[in-house]
Design a protein around this motif. Structure first.
Motif, PDB file in Angstrom:
ATOM      1  N   ALA A  17      -1.119 -24.000  66.462  1.00 33.57           N
ATOM      2  CA  ALA A  17      -0.376 -22.755  66.257  1.00 33.57           C
ATOM      3  C   ALA A  17      -0.425 -22.322  64.798  1.00 33.57           C
ATOM      4  N   ALA A  18      -0.300 -23.270  63.887  1.00 34.84           N
ATOM      5  CA  ALA A  18      -0.364 -22.934  62.458  1.00 34.84           C
ATOM      6  C   ALA A  18      -1.750 -22.434  62.071  1.00 34.84           C
ATOM      7  N   LYS A  19      -2.792 -23.093  62.607  1.00 36.84           N
ATOM      8  CA  LYS A  19      -4.170 -22.658  62.304  1.00 36.84           C
ATOM      9  C   LYS A  19      -4.432 -21.242  62.796  1.00 36.84           C
ATOM     10  N   LEU A  20      -3.911 -20.910  63.970  1.00 37.17           N
ATOM     11  CA  LEU A  20      -4.178 -19.601  64.552  1.00 37.17           C
ATOM     12  C   LEU A  20      -3.337 -18.494  63.902  1.00 37.17           C
ATOM     13  N   ALA A  21      -2.126 -18.810  63.506  1.00 37.33           N
ATOM     14  CA  ALA A  21      -1.236 -17.790  62.953  1.00 37.33           C
ATOM     15  C   ALA A  21      -1.449 -17.543  61.463  1.00 37.33           C
ATOM     16  N   LEU A  62      -7.963  -9.949  63.829  1.00 44.29           N
ATOM     17  CA  LEU A  62      -8.190 -10.392  65.205  1.00 44.29           C
ATOM     18  C   LEU A  62      -9.624 -10.113  65.656  1.00 44.29           C
ATOM     19  N   ILE A  63     -10.177  -8.998  65.243  1.00 44.60           N
ATOM     20  CA  ILE A  63     -11.565  -8.679  65.610  1.00 44.60           C
ATOM     21  C   ILE A  63     -12.531  -9.630  64.912  1.00 44.60           C
ATOM     22  N   VAL A  64     -12.302  -9.873  63.622  1.00 46.07           N
ATOM     23  CA  VAL A  64     -13.214 -10.708  62.848  1.00 46.07           C
ATOM     24  C   VAL A  64     -13.100 -12.185  63.246  1.00 46.07           C
ATOM     25  N   LEU A  65     -11.880 -12.675  63.393  1.00 42.94           N
ATOM     26  CA  LEU A  65     -11.673 -14.095  63.653  1.00 42.94           C
ATOM     27  C   LEU A  65     -11.360 -14.421  65.113  1.00 42.94           C
ATOM     28  N   GLY A  66     -11.451 -13.441  65.988  1.00 40.02           N
ATOM     29  CA  GLY A  66     -11.111 -13.659  67.393  1.00 40.02           C
ATOM     30  C   GLY A  66     -11.946 -14.738  68.061  1.00 40.02           C
ATOM     31  N   ASP A  67     -13.228 -14.769  67.759  1.00 39.83           N
ATOM     32  CA  ASP A  67     -14.112 -15.772  68.360  1.00 39.83           C
ATOM     33  C   ASP A  67     -13.720 -17.179  67.921  1.00 39.83           C
ATOM     34  N   TRP A  68     -13.428 -17.336  66.637  1.00 38.13           N
ATOM     35  CA  TRP A  68     -12.982 -18.632  66.130  1.00 38.13           C
ATOM     36  C   TRP A  68     -11.643 -19.038  66.753  1.00 38.13           C
ATOM     37  N   MET A  69     -10.747 -18.076  66.904  1.00 36.56           N
ATOM     38  CA  MET A  69      -9.436 -18.371  67.486  1.00 36.56           C
ATOM     39  C   MET A  69      -9.569 -18.824  68.940  1.00 36.56           C
ATOM     40  N   LEU A  70     -10.405 -18.135  69.695  1.00 36.26           N
ATOM     41  CA  LEU A  70     -10.614 -18.544  71.086  1.00 36.26           C
ATOM     42  C   LEU A  70     -11.276 -19.907  71.179  1.00 36.26           C
ATOM     43  N   GLY A  71     -12.209 -20.196  70.283  1.00 33.76           N
ATOM     44  CA  GLY A  71     -12.841 -21.514  70.249  1.00 33.76           C
ATOM     45  C   GLY A  71     -11.838 -22.613  69.936  1.00 33.76           C
ATOM     46  N   THR A  72     -10.921 -22.317  69.012  1.00 34.97           N
ATOM     47  CA  THR A  72      -9.878 -23.283  68.665  1.00 34.97           C
ATOM     48  C   THR A  72      -8.949 -23.524  69.850  1.00 34.97           C
ATOM     49  N   LEU A  73      -8.571 -22.456  70.536  1.00 31.50           N
ATOM     50  CA  LEU A  73      -7.719 -22.603  71.717  1.00 31.50           C
ATOM     51  C   LEU A  73      -8.429 -23.366  72.830  1.00 31.50           C
ATOM     52  N   LYS A  74      -9.722 -23.120  72.987  1.00 34.51           N
ATOM     53  CA  LYS A  74     -10.487 -23.831  74.008  1.00 34.51           C
ATOM     54  C   LYS A  74     -10.545 -25.325  73.699  1.00 34.51           C
ATOM     55  N   ALA A  75     -10.821 -25.662  72.438  1.00 33.44           N
ATOM     56  CA  ALA A  75     -10.861 -27.071  72.040  1.00 33.44           C
ATOM     57  C   ALA A  75      -9.493 -27.728  72.234  1.00 33.44           C
ATOM     58  N   PHE A  76      -8.432 -27.005  71.926  1.00 35.31           N
ATOM     59  CA  PHE A  76      -7.081 -27.527  72.117  1.00 35.31           C
ATOM     60  C   PHE A  76      -6.809 -27.787  73.600  1.00 35.31           C
TER      61      PHE A  76
END
Length: 87
Positions: A17-21, A62-76
């Motif tokens: 949550a901290a990484k994503l926010a 969100l547009i720029v880092l959205g892919d990284w955020m989704l990857g992080t959520l997937k790994a989690f």
């Protein structure tokens, strides 16, 4: 599920949550500070002036880092599933 597993899952949740926010919160904080400095310098005290730049920056992040955020959520999610299967 043991107490150690629950604490590990809680730790992973808080770190994720901290990484994503953090990127969004930091960008909005910086833009808010810059707009506030601009308002003080020009003596424009409009309350809604800060809303549009903050919203635009949040959407841009969100547009720029959205892919990284989704990857992080997937790994989690995969790690949580792995932990729950291995019990």
């Amino acid at each position: 599920m043991t107490q150690d597993q629950v604490l590990h899952i809680l730790f992973l949740t808080l770190v994720t949550a901290a990484k994503l926010a953090a990127p969004i919160l930091l960008a909005v904080l910086i833009i808010g500070l810059l707009v506030s400095i601009f308002q003080v310098a020009t003596q424009i005290q409009e309350m809604t002036l800060t809303f549009i730049p903050k919203l635009a920056v949040a959407v841009l992040i969100l547009i720029v880092l959205g892919d990284w955020m989704l990857g992080t959520l997937k790994a989690f999610a995969l790690e949580i599933i792995e932990i729950s299967i291995s019990r």
